[in-house]
Every structure is written in C-alpha cells, then in structure tokens.
Design a protein around this motif. Structure first.
Motif, PDB file in Angstrom:
ATOM      1  N   UNK A 181       0.832  -1.207   0.000  1.00  0.00           N
ATOM      2  CA  UNK A 181       0.000   0.000   0.000  1.00  0.00           C
ATOM      3  C   UNK A 181       0.869   1.260   0.000  1.00  0.00           C
ATOM      4  N   UNK A 182       1.979   1.232   0.753  1.00  0.00           N
ATOM      5  CA  UNK A 182       2.910   2.363   0.767  1.00  0.00           C
ATOM      6  C   UNK A 182       3.574   2.536  -0.606  1.00  0.00           C
ATOM      7  N   UNK A 183       3.937   1.407  -1.224  1.00  0.00           N
ATOM      8  CA  UNK A 183       4.526   1.480  -2.570  1.00  0.00           C
ATOM      9  C   UNK A 183       3.534   2.067  -3.565  1.00  0.00           C
ATOM     10  N   UNK A 184       2.267   1.676  -3.407  1.00  0.00           N
ATOM     11  CA  UNK A 184       1.225   2.179  -4.318  1.00  0.00           C
ATOM     12  C   UNK A 184       1.120   3.702  -4.247  1.00  0.00           C
ATOM     13  N   UNK A 185       1.292   4.246  -3.040  1.00  0.00           N
ATOM     14  CA  UNK A 185       1.173   5.696  -2.867  1.00  0.00           C
ATOM     15  C   UNK A 185       2.303   6.453  -3.557  1.00  0.00           C
ATOM     16  N   UNK A 186       3.513   5.880  -3.563  1.00  0.00           N
ATOM     17  CA  UNK A 186       4.670   6.607  -4.103  1.00  0.00           C
ATOM     18  C   UNK A 186       5.113   6.129  -5.489  1.00  0.00           C
ATOM     19  N   UNK A 187       4.749   4.901  -5.847  1.00  0.00           N
ATOM     20  CA  UNK A 187       5.189   4.348  -7.153  1.00  0.00           C
ATOM     21  C   UNK A 187       4.020   3.617  -7.813  1.00  0.00           C
ATOM     22  N   UNK A 188       2.964   4.347  -8.092  1.00  0.00           N
ATOM     23  CA  UNK A 188       1.737   3.720  -8.595  1.00  0.00           C
ATOM     24  C   UNK A 188       1.944   3.047  -9.947  1.00  0.00           C
ATOM     25  N   UNK A 189       2.732   3.676 -10.834  1.00  0.00           N
ATOM     26  CA  UNK A 189       2.906   3.136 -12.188  1.00  0.00           C
ATOM     27  C   UNK A 189       3.498   1.727 -12.148  1.00  0.00           C
ATOM     28  N   UNK A 190       4.447   1.510 -11.235  1.00  0.00           N
ATOM     29  CA  UNK A 190       5.076   0.194 -11.147  1.00  0.00           C
ATOM     30  C   UNK A 190       4.118  -0.804 -10.504  1.00  0.00           C
ATOM     31  N   UNK A 191       3.361  -0.345  -9.517  1.00  0.00           N
ATOM     32  CA  UNK A 191       2.426  -1.250  -8.848  1.00  0.00           C
ATOM     33  C   UNK A 191       1.297  -1.689  -9.771  1.00  0.00           C
ATOM     34  N   UNK A 192       0.957  -0.845 -10.748  1.00  0.00           N
ATOM     35  CA  UNK A 192      -0.084  -1.227 -11.711  1.00  0.00           C
ATOM     36  C   UNK A 192       0.315  -2.507 -12.444  1.00  0.00           C
ATOM     37  N   UNK A 193       1.615  -2.654 -12.720  1.00  0.00           N
ATOM     38  CA  UNK A 193       2.101  -3.854 -13.410  1.00  0.00           C
ATOM     39  C   UNK A 193       1.949  -5.101 -12.543  1.00  0.00           C
ATOM     40  N   UNK A 194       1.929  -4.918 -11.205  1.00  0.00           N
ATOM     41  CA  UNK A 194       1.894  -6.058 -10.293  1.00  0.00           C
ATOM     42  C   UNK A 194       0.477  -6.391  -9.827  1.00  0.00           C
ATOM     43  N   UNK A 195      -0.527  -5.794 -10.435  1.00  0.00           N
ATOM     44  CA  UNK A 195      -1.887  -5.898  -9.898  1.00  0.00           C
ATOM     45  C   UNK A 195      -2.394  -7.341  -9.851  1.00  0.00           C
ATOM     46  N   UNK A 196      -2.085  -8.143 -10.853  1.00  0.00           N
ATOM     47  CA  UNK A 196      -2.569  -9.520 -10.871  1.00  0.00           C
ATOM     48  C   UNK A 196      -1.863 -10.372  -9.816  1.00  0.00           C
ATOM     49  N   UNK A 197      -0.591 -10.046  -9.535  1.00  0.00           N
ATOM     50  CA  UNK A 197       0.123 -10.757  -8.466  1.00  0.00           C
ATOM     51  C   UNK A 197      -0.491 -10.434  -7.112  1.00  0.00           C
TER      52      UNK A 197
END
Length: 949
Positions: A304-320
């Motif tokens: 959740x913290x990563x999502x706040x600061x690096x959303x573009x990268x977390x979008x790639x990991x959404x299925x994981x």
C-alpha cells in the motif's frame, strides 16, 4: 544522563514482601526459598524500593551458591541495584563483587560463564569492568559458542563506554580476527555487529572483501549486513550503487525475514524503477508463500505504501497482488481489494473483473461460513470498477443479478444498488437488464432489496412489452386479490369473542391465519387444521415473497409497489393505443391498492398501516383516476432526473476525495537542479543511472521538501507554571497513536542551584506513565529538557497533572511548584472517515452507547451550525451537500469519524429553527464504547455555543 533500563517485570504491589522476611529467607539453606526471596527483592527494586540492608546479606549468603538459578537471579539483582552514589562514583561495596565475577568468568561451567558475560554487557561502570577485561578476552577462545558470542557482546559494551577505547585499544582488530575464523553463526553475527557499531570502516571492508559470499551467510549475519548498508548509504549516498547490488543478490535468500528486510531497504535507498519493481515482486512472493495472516497484513501495508509513491510500477503487479484473495481471511481480502481498486486502469480492468467474477462464482459453493460477507466485498469491488470503466459492466451485471435473491441481505442490497447505477450509466444494457430483472424478480427475498428492484422496473420499463411484463410480474408476485376476505375476519372476530378461554376451539366455518413465514392460510372449522402454504388458494408461496412480506405488515413496501404500478400505468398510456388494455391495467392496479388499504385496516396483520404509507397509496389511487400532464411529467421524468443528479454529485465527491489525497509538491525557487544529461556516467550501472534520474525528478518537483506548520506546533505548547514562579515550565505535547510525548522545558529563574529537581506527573483517565521520574540538578538560570512518555489505551479525554519538586542548598525543605493541568483532547485520536449509508445505519442499530446532547447555541443558521459542529469535532459529513441545500427550517445530517484504536464514532445532528429564529434539536452520538460517546458529547457541549467558544 538518564538511567538506562535493561529489565522490566510487571509486579502488582498488593502485599509487598517485607525486607526482614526476604533477609531471613536469604540467610537460610533452602535453595527454593532463596530463589523466591531474590525474585521478590528484584521486583521491589524495580518498583522504586532501595533495600540497602540486603546487599551485605546477599554478598555473604548468596554469592557463594552453586545453584545456576540463584546465580542468574543474583546477576539480575546486581543489574537492578544502584551502583553509584549521588555524585556518580561507584559505591565501595561494588568492589566486593569483582572477585566473584572474575571467578565466574573462569568457571568450568559454560552456562555460568555465559550469563556472567551477558551481565557484563549491561554494566556501565568502568571501575567494575576494568579488572575483568583479561578474563573477558580469554573467553573469546572458549570451546563453547554460547560463551564466545556473549564474550563478543561484552567486549562491544566495554568498548562503547566513555573511556572504553582506551581500555580496549585493539578490540576492533581482535574481533576482526575472530570474525575471520569463527564458525558459529550467532557468534559471527555478534562479531560483525561489534565492528558495525565500533569500527564501521572495518565492517565495510570485511563486507566488500566477502561480497561474493554474502548470499551464503547465515540469515542473522545477513540482517546485520542490511543494517550496515542502510547506515552507510545514509552517510554516503554517492556509494549506494555498489551496496544495492548486494541487496538485489540477497532478494533471492532462502530466509523470508531477509527478503522482506531487503525489499524494505531497497525501497528506502533507491527510487529507480528496477529497484522498486524488484521490491514489489518480493513482497508479492512473500504474500503467497507465508501462511501467517499477520505477516500477510504487514506485507499488504508495505504494498500500500509502494502504491502511494510508485503507482505506475504497482499497476504492473496488480494480478500478483490479486492472488492474495486465495487467503480465507476477510481482513486480508478486504485490504487486497482496497489496494487493487486504486490500481485499476483501462489496460488491466478486464483481467481484474474476470478474476473477481471467478471469485464470486466460488462463493456459491457455501463451504465457508463467511462467503456472504466475501461476496458482498466482491460485489462492491466490481461495482467500483464498473463505475470507473462502464465498458466492463456488461460482462458482470447479469452474473451479479443472480444474487438479488441472496440470503445475505447486505450482498443482495449491494447488487441492487449496482444494477440501479449501471442501468442509468449504460443505456445499451437497459433492455437486457430489465429482461433479466423481471426473470429473477421471483427470487428476491429481502424486504430491503424489493424497493430497489421495483424502482428500476418503474423507471426503466419503457417499451410496451416491458411495461406489460412489469405489471404482470408484480401482479403474479402479489397473488390473487383480495389479500383476505372481510367476512372471514368478521367470523374470526366473532368466534374469538365467543370462546375467549380456548383459542383453539372449533370456529363456525373458515378464518384467515398467518403462518410463521408470513404467508396466508385458511383454517377449517370442521377439522381445526391449518393447511400448508402450497394448498392455500389466496396466499401460497407460488405467489412470491412480495405477498408474504406485505402480509407481515410491511406497508412501506406496499406503498413502493403502489408507486411502481402507478408509473407503469402512466407509461402504458403513452405506449399503448388500446383504451381497453389501459382501462384493464388501471382496474387491476386500483384493485391491488384498495386491497392493500383494506389489509392495513384489518386485524389479520400484526399492526395497522402507518399514515405515510396510507397517504402514499391514496395519492396513487387519485393519480390513476385523475391524470394530468404536469403530474405525469413529475412521476415519469423528475424522479429519474433527481437520480442522475445524485450520481453526478457522488462522482464529484469521489473526485474531490482523490484530489485531497493527492500529494501536492512544489519546488522552492532557490532549489538546486542537476542536469542529468551533462553529468559523467563513467562507472555507473544502469540501476544507478535510473536512480539518479528519479532523484533529479523528485528534486525538481519538490517531493523532497516538507513544510511543517509552525503555527500548529505553537498551538501545542502549553504553559505549566506562572512567570513569577522560581521554576518556569512549559510542555510541547505530541500525540502519536498510542503514545503521548511531553517535551517539558524547565528553566531555573533563581540565582541558586536547584538540587534533586523532579518532575512528578500523575494521570486521570485511560492514561499511564511509562517511566519513573528522575532527579536532576539545575544550575542558576539554566534550563533542562525532560521527556515524559504516556501510554493511551482508549479514546477518552484524559488529564495529566503534577508538580515540580526541588531542594536548595540554603533550605533543606522540599519546595513544590504545582503545574497547570494538561487536558488531552479527544480530537487528537479521531480523524474523518467515510462509510456507506447502509453501513452507517447498521452500526447505528448495533451500537449500544448513546449520548444525547440538546442543542444550545447562539448560531441562528442551520447550515452554519452544522459546519461549526463538523469543524469542532473533526468529523466527516456523510450527508451530501445537495441534500442540505435550501431553506426549510429543518436540517438532519450524519457525521462519521474513526479513532486510531479502530473505534467508530457516529453522530446525527437533527435541528429545527423556531419561530424566534433560535435553533433547537438534538445531537445524538453513538459508539461501541462508552468513552468516545461521553468525550465527544463533552466536546460538543463545550463548543456548540458558537465560534467564539
């Protein structure tokens, strides 16, 4: 210097042991009695007792004991007692134990050696330590690893003393040699830790020399390596490139603790996409590999913290991340869905919705008891996706409509709300949704779901076939009219009057009866038999659940049925050319409404019809009999327009909340900007180049700058004493979740030295002091900063009070300065939060604590008073702004907040403007616990008068 505490034991001093009893037990020969006496002595010492008379007794009778438990407790006792006098010099009697400690360090038993070395690592007295150094060094070569690892910690402790580097000049070099030859993992870890704390350059040199073997080291050593890397990179950011390679290598370590720590270190040191992607991937792997639910929740927090600061990268990991839904725990599933919903984009929405659809289908198996709650969460998630991306609605709406008849009312209600919103936002799906709804209408069971379904039927059945199907479906669900026979009611009343003693006596013919499930049945006079619902002509289950609910006295639902039928009849007049069909539909509709009114005024239902429902049904009857174009427009167009307006306002509110959450960063005019393309790239890895780009971007956008509100800090400074007092004190109060920290500044305003100055504090409410107060000496006109930590255990207004006690050289009496009380505000614990209307109503019905506050204010405008209450209580208004608009003399609004302890605070404001322009009414507060309800009520009572208060 503050006294360091190495031992904490909870002890309730209900009946404290007497010193004489302890002394007698220590002088005896019973080992178990000695053990109990030592434990009592240690507990008394920890709770502020001094017990000076016991020391010589312990030296004489306990020091010589060979029992291991006694020896361990002896060391704990020596650790607890005061070893210095008021001037900071070691007490002479402490020299008596040096010989015993030296003997223990040379004891043939490795346990005695080990615990003695561990005791030495907690000593801070150089005079006691100095004669023991040769014996400590000898233990570095002991055969047992338990002794060696504690010897290394003892050497580290000695070296960190104020003059330790002179006592052990070559300690780092000695430990480096030990590190090179040591085989025990724990001892090796302690040796590296000693170098890390005492000689960082040697630790770095050892790490870089063995960089290829780091991945083979024990996990204990790898954890210390990560700590070293973080420390070095903070002091020398330019060198973090070579250390990040070590971290990435450790991401594949077999230990989960090491990989978790690696990911956290990587995120803290680098913002390069490659590093963040590697960290996110590691977190996702831990999410699937760990079985402990607490670990999964912690990992989800990191994501959740990563999502706040690096959303573009977390979008790639959404299925994981979505794979975490395989966990049966509801908290994990809820947190996973919350993260995923903020990562949904046009590119991945179809995959996400397909996964959620599969999960919905799985919930039909009924294997788990909380499947209904999980299905409700999934429906809400799909709803959110469909609102953001309307194109996916067609793929899920028909599947979800199968759950309109769900036994879980909350889940079925969410489906109904979802369908209502989708049919408006996706006009192409209108025909298929209406067809599906009319097919599944018979399956609906919940009284709360029917009004939604009926409203959809009344608003969106537009063609002739749809209107006719809608009327036919509702009519079939209601069954045959009338709901009961008036003659049967009269007969049943007569029979009940004739036989009051025996209610089961035979009646004259037939009478109506309502079964336990709400259906209508008939009772035969001849046989006294209540027929089953399937054999009853007028009230069978085949008629549908709608009839059953109305027969149980739900006349609000009856009024909704009347309104829906009225809309369908009015629309039939527009699409049907045959007057005969129109008149037939009107006649059938009027019959249903009249029968509802008849049922509501009869004695066969639990209670008679309420006035609102009665007026509503009568209005529908009048409208069908006397239709005008103006009324048609209101009924067929205005309702839908209001719904469209409500949806648009909801979307606006969501956009405003997103904007409020977004971080706004601006660069300062004089900030340094490095031009990345003009820099030398010689010797830099790809990761370092990426990291440099990210740092430059952050610096350019001002993400590194953090402005603090100085005015807010000043508001938290409280004056504790007067300006004329000999000692001036003020406190800066910081509230952080479960802790309150008081930074107290004390100034000696006299020309004398103040001795044994002590800040004594006490608390009221659910507040607890963590430390015992210390004594200080304060020079003339000097100041001292003292920190006091207080633990908070509930959301309740607390009070901290106390005084400052001191002595002067002239007068040996203790002087006391009483401090002002510090009131800990409940507003520090609660923050605005959002919940759905259904969740608010559910909590309102469930919570047992209510505090009712009468409105007493000088404010004359309803909206202004509401805003004042919202600002005073730090709560969120759940009632939409559009609902509060206009001047009608009444106002009702719901407020909601959540405490740091997870408690919910619900507030309902209901006010009315009187003829004299004054406001009257009540503010009702409900919560699960008493403290938050009372504290909020006190706050509102104090603040409601007006802004000046």
């Amino acid at each position: 210097m503050e006294k360091s505490c190495t031992l904490l034991i909870y002890y309730d001093k209900g009946t404290p042991a007497i010193a004489n009893e302890i002394k007698e037990a220590l002088e005896g020969n019973d080992v178990s009695a000695k053990i109990d006496a030592l434990k009592n002595a240690i507990m008394l010492l920890l709770n502020g007792e001094t017990l000076p008379q016991l020391f010589i007794t312990i030296i004489r009778y306990v020091l010589t004991s060979e029992d291991h438990t006694v020896q361990k407790l002896l060391l704990l006792y020596l650790e607890t007692i005061e070893k210095t006098d008021s001037k900071g010099k070691v007490l002479p009697e402490m020299i008596l134990i040096c010989q015993n400690l030296r003997n223990n360090l040379q004891h043939p038993n490795e346990y005695i050696r080990g615990v003695t070395l561990r005791f030495l690592s907690r000593l801070r007295e150089t005079e006691v330590m100095e004669p023991l150094i040769p014996s400590v060094l000898q233990n570095l070569e002991h055969r047992h690893p338990f002794v060696r690892r504690n010897a290394i910690l003892a050497i580290m402790s000695i070296y960190k003393l104020p003059q330790g580097d002179q006592l052990l000049i070559d300690a780092p070099e000695t430990i480096e040699k030990v590190l090179a030859t040591e085989q025990d993992p724990s001892a090796k870890r302690n040796a590296f830790l000693m170098l890390f704390n005492c000689d960082q350059d040697r630790a770095v040199n050892y790490l870089l020399t063995n960089v290829d073997r780091v991945s083979e080291w024990n996990e204990l050593l790898q954890m210390v390596v990560l700590e070293l890397i973080k420390k070095v990179c903070r002091t020398k950011p330019s060198e973090k490139g070579k250390y990040i390679k070590i971290i990435i290598a450790l991401l594949n370590a077999p230990s989960s603790a090491v990989t978790y720590e690696c990911a956290g270190t990587l995120v803290s040191l680098s913002s390069a996409p490659t590093a963040i992607r590697a960290a996110a991937n590691t977190y996702c792997q831990l999410l699937l590999s760990q079985s402990d639910n607490n670990v999964k929740l912690i990992v989800l927090d990191r994501l959740n913290e990563l999502k706040a600061s690096h959303r573009e990268i977390m979008v790639e990991m959404i299925m994981d991340v979505l794979r975490a839904l395989s966990s049966p725990n509801l908290d994990i599933r809820r947190k996973t869905l919350d993260i995923v919903l903020e990562l949904v984009t046009h590119r991945n929405v179809n995959e996400v919705v397909q996964t959620l659809k599969k999960e919905v289908v799985k919930t039909q198996s009924g294997e788990l008891e909380k499947n209904g709650d999980y299905r409700q969460m999934l429906v809400q998630a799909i709803h959110a996706c469909a609102v953001k991306f309307p194109e996916v609605a067609s793929a899920v709406v028909h599947l979800l409509m199968d759950f309109l008849g769900d036994t879980n009312v909350a889940s079925a209600l969410d489906v109904a709300v979802f369908v209502r919103e989708i049919i408006e936002s996706n006009p192409k799906l209108r025909v298929s949704i209406i067809t599906r709804l009319l097919d599944t209408f018979y399956q609906i069971r919940a009284a709360k779901v029917f009004p939604f379904a009926l409203w959809i039927v009344g608003e969106y059945c537009l063609s002739l076939s749809e209107v006719e199907s809608g009327i036919a479906t509702i009519k079939q669900c209601l069954g045959e009219m009338p709901f009961y026979s008036a003659s049967e009611e009269a007969e049943s009343n007569d029979s009940s009057n004739k036989t009051p003693q025996n209610t089961s006596a035979i009646v004259s013919s037939r009478r109506p009866a309502i079964l336990s499930d709400g259906t209508y049945a008939t009772q035969s006079a001849a046989s006294e038999t209540v027929f089953s619902p399937s054999t009853v002509a007028q009230g069978s289950l085949a008629s549908g659940n709608l009839r059953s609910l109305i027969l149980t006295g739900d006349f609000f639902l009856g009024a909704v049925v009347a309104c829906t039928l009225t809309k369908l009849v009015l629309r039939l007049e527009e699409v049907q050319s045959s007057k005969t069909e129109i008149n037939k539909a009107k006649t059938q509709t009027l019959l249903i409404m009249v029968c509802m009114l008849q049922l509501g005024q009869s004695h066969v239902v639990p209670h008679s019809i309420d006035p609102d429902s009665y007026e509503r049904i009568v209005l529908c009857i009048k409208l069908i009999c006397h239709t005008s174009d103006e009324m048609k427009k209101i009924w067929l167009e205005s309702c839908r327009q209001s719904f469209v307006k409500m949806l648009s306002e909801k979307q606006l509110r969501e956009l405003e909340e997103l904007k409020a959450k977004a971080q706004i960063s601006n660069a300062q005019p004089d900030d340094l900007i490095d031009f990345f393309h003009l820099k030398s790239r010689k010797g830099m890895s790809l990761l370092e180049l990426e990291d440099q780009v990210q740092d430059d971007l952050k610096r350019a956008t001002g993400e590194f700058t953090k402005d603090e509100n100085d005015a807010n800090k000043l508001n938290r400074i409280l004056q504790l004493t007067g300006f004329s007092d000999p000692v001036y004190a003020e406190a800066y109060v910081t509230v952080h979740h479960y802790d309150i920290v008081l930074d107290v500044t004390i100034i000696n305003r006299t020309k004398e030295t103040l001795q044994n100055l002590c800040l004594e504090l006490a608390t009221m409410g659910d507040l607890k002091l963590v430390e015992r107060p210390q004594n200080y000496t304060l020079a003339p006109e000097s100041k001292k900063k003292i920190k006091a930590n207080i633990k908070v255990s509930s959301t309740e207004t607390g009070v901290i009070f106390g005084n400052i006690v001191y002595e002067t050289s002239n007068v040996m009496e203790r002087n006391v300065v009483v401090l002002n009380d510090i009131h800990i505000d409940i507003m520090d614990y609660i923050s605005p939060a959002v919940c759905s209307d259904s969740a608010f109503r559910s909590m309102w019905a469930e919570f047992e604590w209510e505090n009712k506050v009468a409105v007493n204010t000088m404010i004359q405008d309803e909206k202004e008073f509401l805003d004042h209450i919202i600002n005073s209580t730090n709560m969120k208004c759940l009632t939409p702004t559009s609902v509060l608009e206009g001047e009608c003399g009444f106002l009702s609004a719901n407020l909601y907040a959540k405490s740091v302890f997870g408690e919910d605070a619900l507030v309902n404001v209901s006010i009315e403007k009187q003829s004299d322009e004054k406001l009257s009414g009540y503010i009702r507060i409900r919560s699960k616990t008493q403290g938050i309800a009372l504290s909020l009520g006190d706050k509102i009572t104090l603040k409601q008068k007006g802004k000046s208060s």
